[in-house]
Every structure is written in structure tokens, then in C-alpha cells.
Design an enzyme around this catalytic site. Structure first.
Site, mmCIF file in Angstrom:
data_model
loop_
_atom_site.group_PDB
_atom_site.id
_atom_site.type_symbol
_atom_site.label_atom_id
_atom_site.label_comp_id
_atom_site.label_asym_id
_atom_site.label_seq_id
_atom_site.Cartn_x
_atom_site.Cartn_y
_atom_site.Cartn_z
ATOM 1 N N CYS A 131 0.676 -1.298 -0.206
ATOM 2 C CA CYS A 131 0.007 0.089 -0.149
ATOM 3 C C CYS A 131 0.771 1.191 -0.081
ATOM 4 O O CYS A 131 0.468 2.310 -0.241
ATOM 5 C CB CYS A 131 -0.900 -0.195 1.326
ATOM 6 S SG CYS A 131 -0.333 -0.513 2.837
ATOM 7 N N HIS A 255 -3.272 6.660 3.192
ATOM 8 C CA HIS A 255 -1.644 6.690 3.438
ATOM 9 C C HIS A 255 -1.197 8.066 2.657
ATOM 10 O O HIS A 255 -1.674 8.385 1.780
ATOM 11 C CB HIS A 255 -1.094 5.637 2.774
ATOM 12 C CG HIS A 255 -0.962 4.253 3.516
ATOM 13 N ND1 HIS A 255 -1.559 4.110 4.864
ATOM 14 C CD2 HIS A 255 -0.270 3.350 3.200
ATOM 15 C CE1 HIS A 255 -1.515 2.884 5.125
ATOM 16 N NE2 HIS A 255 -0.639 2.256 4.160
HETATM 17 N N1 LIG Z 1 -4.688 -3.166 4.967
HETATM 18 C C1 LIG Z 1 -4.194 -2.994 4.216
HETATM 19 O O1 LIG Z 1 -4.184 -1.651 3.928
HETATM 20 C C2 LIG Z 1 -3.466 -3.901 3.133
HETATM 21 C C3 LIG Z 1 -2.626 -3.125 2.002
HETATM 22 C C4 LIG Z 1 -1.720 -4.213 1.320
HETATM 23 C C5 LIG Z 1 -2.110 -5.444 1.517
HETATM 24 N N2 LIG Z 1 -2.728 -5.862 2.514
HETATM 25 C C6 LIG Z 1 -2.756 -7.229 2.479
HETATM 26 O O2 LIG Z 1 -4.038 -7.801 2.173
HETATM 27 C C7 LIG Z 1 -4.160 -9.187 3.189
HETATM 28 C C8 LIG Z 1 -5.615 -8.838 4.037
HETATM 29 O O3 LIG Z 1 -5.352 -7.851 4.758
HETATM 30 P P1 LIG Z 1 -6.606 -7.208 5.904
HETATM 31 O O4 LIG Z 1 -5.828 -5.732 6.203
HETATM 32 O O5 LIG Z 1 -7.892 -7.269 5.196
HETATM 33 O O6 LIG Z 1 -6.438 -8.128 6.880
HETATM 34 P P2 LIG Z 1 -7.862 -8.411 8.036
HETATM 35 O O7 LIG Z 1 -8.334 -7.419 8.209
HETATM 36 O O8 LIG Z 1 -6.966 -8.994 9.327
HETATM 37 O O9 LIG Z 1 -8.417 -9.674 7.417
HETATM 38 C C9 LIG Z 1 -7.783 -11.054 7.151
HETATM 39 C C10 LIG Z 1 -8.833 -11.717 6.310
HETATM 40 O O10 LIG Z 1 -8.217 -12.928 6.221
HETATM 41 C C11 LIG Z 1 -9.010 -13.848 6.362
HETATM 42 N N3 LIG Z 1 -8.271 -15.259 6.946
HETATM 43 C C12 LIG Z 1 -7.463 -15.233 8.135
HETATM 44 N N4 LIG Z 1 -7.218 -16.453 8.228
HETATM 45 C C13 LIG Z 1 -7.715 -17.512 7.499
HETATM 46 C C14 LIG Z 1 -7.550 -18.311 7.098
HETATM 47 N N5 LIG Z 1 -6.458 -19.588 7.744
HETATM 48 N N6 LIG Z 1 -8.167 -19.152 6.125
HETATM 49 C C15 LIG Z 1 -8.919 -18.272 5.536
HETATM 50 N N7 LIG Z 1 -9.148 -17.089 5.583
HETATM 51 C C16 LIG Z 1 -8.432 -16.300 6.522
HETATM 52 C C17 LIG Z 1 -10.037 -13.617 7.646
HETATM 53 O O11 LIG Z 1 -11.101 -14.238 7.806
HETATM 54 P P3 LIG Z 1 -11.959 -14.305 9.276
HETATM 55 O O12 LIG Z 1 -12.465 -12.847 9.306
HETATM 56 O O13 LIG Z 1 -12.594 -15.547 9.134
HETATM 57 O O14 LIG Z 1 -11.052 -14.158 10.220
HETATM 58 C C18 LIG Z 1 -10.090 -12.030 7.135
HETATM 59 O O15 LIG Z 1 -11.131 -12.126 6.041
HETATM 60 C C19 LIG Z 1 -2.815 -9.162 4.029
HETATM 61 O O16 LIG Z 1 -2.156 -10.055 3.038
HETATM 62 C C20 LIG Z 1 -2.286 -7.810 3.875
HETATM 63 O O17 LIG Z 1 -0.967 -7.814 4.054
HETATM 64 C C21 LIG Z 1 -3.558 -5.122 3.299
#
Ligand SMILES: NC(=O)c1ccc[n+]([C@@H]2O[C@H](COP(=O)([O-])OP(=O)(O)OC[C@H]3O[C@@H](n4cnc5c(N)ncnc54)[C@H](OP(=O)(O)O)[C@@H]3O)[C@@H](O)[C@H]2O)c1
Length: 348
Positions: A131, A255
Site C-alpha cells: 500500500c 496513506h
Molecule cells: N490493510 C491494508 O491496507 C493492506 C494493504 C496492502 C495489502 N494488504 C494485505 O491484504 C491481506 C489482508 O489484509 P487485511 O488488512 O484485510 O487483514 P484483516 O483485516 O486482518 O483480514 C484478514 C482476512 O483474512 C481471513 N483469514 C485469516 N486467516 C484465514 C485462514 N486461515 N483461512 C482463510 N481466511 C483467513 C480473515 O477471515 P476471518 O474474518 O474469518 O478471520 C479475513 O477475512 C494481507 O495479506 C495484507 O498484508 C493489506
């Protein structure tokens, strides 16, 4: 690919997943079935997409059956395990985690800059950048195509939603712990009041934390190295000099990046404004006399990269300084993934 491909959102309950669902509901609808997938914890929940309540499935081979395109927004270790499974079952995977970004056989795509790169995907996986890279790369890429980028020095101001739901929960809780106090006037008083710092190594309320990602080699963080490696890969400039200092700030979403960019040719503010104003996905907001410049609180919830405070470097006619803000959950992650998926679905 089918006329209306079946799409899976893997990680549909998370911070990025929620924005993916919102974008899929707002944008031109190219999709047949949209399947929502998350961990077994969420199986059976119903979540809205395209105006319908859809039941969440637990991630597994069965949930991925018949999927043409899978948007992955799950923690890195989950993407590492399941993206290859989805690809082996015939889906094109568009992954938002860090796992595949520097792999040579996985294209790293920002459609405004290198949409063509998504055409060659030997592993069936396409990925989008971090990001922080995405916060500035569309603007930097537009200037590069005109003047040739020579060096990039940047400092980020990253919102807590960049750390997912845990980051947002930590900021909200800490803000209630410090509200209405005179904390922030004595060394360590905020740290003592907050106690648990959540996913951060220091309090995020009433503070800034000059450390995002994990510690990597020679004192750099993984995020700072990622910005360098990804910028080089997206712009096809393998030896570009890039220096980043990544900082977490108490902003929920949005950001920002202070950019110093040095080019091969002389620059001017007027030409920079013209180039940026004509670049897809960029909006110039630069009238400091009227108090107009981008701030995360103003741009949250919008799609473009907002650019302001454009100045020519005082000591270098090839140097340009500017400030960008953008929504890290929209263009900074989810929108970029959806744009890649749309471009794959359209056969571009
Ligand atoms: N936030 C950002 O700005 C951003 C930017 C760039 C990249 N990312 C990347 O995007 C990805 C998601 O980030 P996020 O910020 O959305 O995280 P988050 O809010 O913590 O959400 C995580 C998601 O993954 C699911 N999950 C976790 N463990 C799992 C498993 N074992 N099997 C299947 N699903 C699972 C969760 O489901 P449950 O609800 O069922 O736990 C939830 O839907 C990460 O790789 C992060 O590095 C995020």
C-alpha cells in the site's frame, strides 16, 4: 475465461475484503457468481455484495471449485498455501499479500502503469504492490514516463488500517484511553497510560511510530525494502536508487507520502501539474494559498492518488518535491486488485 467469470473473494470479512465487496457492488458488473470465502471462524455468516446477502464459505478446495478468478485478501501465510491451490484448480489468482510480489514469475501490476504485465502469468498468479508503494507509484510513474526517474527518496505517513482490523482496533482503543487527559507532556506517559500497544512497537495514539513491517537487514524494515524492490519492478528500472523511511501515524485510513524525486531532465512545477493532471487515477490538489493540499482525512473513501505541495527542489533543477495522499484500502489495495481482475476478465 467465461463471458461472466465466477469470482471468489478470499478474505471477504477483512479490512481489504470489505472494500473489495463494496467496489464489486459499485463498479460495472462483469461477474457471474461472486463467492465469499474466509476462515472457518466466519463460515455461515452472511455478508452483502452487489445488493445481496451471500453466505461466507470456509477456505478449502471445495470452496474454490469452479472459480475463474480469485481475489486473495488474506494473511501472507494463508495466501502462500492457498493461492497455488486455487491456481492449480484453474483460477487466475490476484493476490494482495506480500508473498509473491518479488517473485520473477509473478507479475506485479499497477494497471495505470503496466497493465500489459498481467498477460504473462506462468504460475496463474498476479499480484499488486504494497500500500505504501501504491500510495505514490501512479503519480511517480506518470512523471517518470515524461522525464525519466533517476532517484526516489520518500517518507511515508501510514494509516492504521494498513495493519488490518487489529491496527484500527488498537488506535480506537488507545484514543479512548488518552482522550481528555494531559498525556503527551512527560516522557513515557502515553506508553504507561496505553499499556498494550497492539500490533505496534509503541503507542499509536498521540504519537508517530517510525517502524512499519518487520526488521530486515542493516536496520531497514521489510516495508522500506518492499517499496524499493516493488518500485524497481513496476517501473522496469532494476537499478533505481530508492530510499524509504516508513512511519505509522494515528490516521484510520489514508496513506500519505512525502516524495523527493530526481529525474534525468530538468523539471518545472507547471509541467509537473500538467503531467499529473493528465494522468489517469491522479488528481492535483495544490493551492497552498487557499489551504488546498491533500490530507488523508479529506481523501479517505475516494479512488485517486491526490497530489499537492508540488515544488522544484531549491538546490537541484532536476529534483521535484511533492506530497501524496490516497485511500490505502481502495487504490492502495482493493481497487488495484479489482482493476487487475477486470483487466484479466476483459482479456487485456
Ligand atoms: N490493510 C491494508 O491496507 C493492506 C494493504 C496492502 C495489502 N494488504 C494485505 O491484504 C491481506 C489482508 O489484509 P487485511 O488488512 O484485510 O487483514 P484483516 O483485516 O486482518 O483480514 C484478514 C482476512 O483474512 C481471513 N483469514 C485469516 N486467516 C484465514 C485462514 N486461515 N483461512 C482463510 N481466511 C483467513 C480473515 O477471515 P476471518 O474474518 O474469518 O478471520 C479475513 O477475512 C494481507 O495479506 C495484507 O498484508 C493489506
Amino acid at each position: 475465461m467465461r463471458d461472466r467469470p465466477a469470482l471468489a473473494v478470499v478474505g471477504a470479512t477483512g479490512a481489504v475484503g470489505s472494500v473489495l465487496r463494496a467496489l464489486l457492488s459499485e463498479r460495472r458488473d462483469l461477474w457471474g457468481e461472486i463467492r465469499l470465502i474466509a476462515s472457518p471462524r466466519s463460515a455461515g455468516r452472511k455478508l452483502p455484495v452487489r445488493g445481496e446477502e451471500v453466505e461466507v464459505l470456509a477456505l478449502g478446495e471445495e470452496a474454490l471449485e469452479g472459480v475463474d478468478l480469485a481475489l486473495f485478501a488474506v494473511p501472507g501465510e494463508v495466501a502462500a498455501e492457498w493461492a497455488p491451490v486455487a491456481a492449480a484448480r484453474g483460477a487466475v489468482v490476484v493476490d494482495g499479500s506480500a508473498v509473491f510480489r518479488t517473485a520473477e514469475d509473478v507479475p506485479l501490476v499497477v494497471p495505470e502503469i503496466n497493465a500489459h504485465a498481467a498477460r504473462a502469468r506462468p504460475r496463474g498468479i498476479v499480484t499488486g504492490p504494497d500500500c505504501t508503494t501504491l500510495a505514490m507509484i501512479v503519480a511517480v510513474g506518470a512523471l517518470h514516463s515524461e522525464w525519466g526517474l533517476d532517484e526516489l527518496v520518500l517518507a511515508s505517513y501510514q494509516a492504521v488500517s494498513g495493519s488490518g482490523r487489529d491496527g484500527m482496533a488498537a488506535l480506537r482503543r488507545q484514543l479512548t484511553e488518552v482522550a481528555g487527559t494531559d498525556l503527551g507532556t512527560k516522557p513515557g506517559d502515553v506508553r504507561r497510560a496505553v499499556g498494550d500497544t497492539g500490533p505496534y512497537p509503541a503507542p499509536i495514539a498521540l504519537n508517530v511510530v517510525p517502524f512499519t513491517g518487520e526488521l530486515a537487514e542493516d536496520g531497514w524494515t521489510s516495508e522500506e525494502l518492499a517499496v524499493r524492490a516493488e518500485t524497481r519492478k513496476i517501473l522496469s528500472l532494476p537499478r533505481l536508487r530508492v530510499t524509504a523511511t516508513c512511519v505509522r501515524v494515528p490516521v484510520v485510513t489514508g496513506h500519505s507520502v512525502a516524495v523527493h524525486a530526481r529525474f534525468e531532465r530538468e523539471v518545472s512545477v507547471r509541467a509537473a501539474h500538467e503531467i499529473l493532471a493528465g494522468a489517469p487515477g491522479v488528481v492535483v490538489c495544490d493551492d497552498p494559498e487557499q489551504g488546498e493540499f491533500p490530507t488523508p482525512a479529506d481523501v479517505v473513501g475516494t479512488d485517486p492518488t491526490w497530489v499537492g505541495r508540488v515544488r522544484r527542489s531549491l538546490d537541484d533543477p532536476r529534483g521535484l518535491e511533492f506530497f501524496v495522499s490516497g485511500d490505502n484500502l481502495r487504490k492502495g489495495t482493493a481497487l488495484n486488485l479489482v482493476q487487475i481482475a477486470e483487466s484479466v476478465a476483459n482479456g487485456h
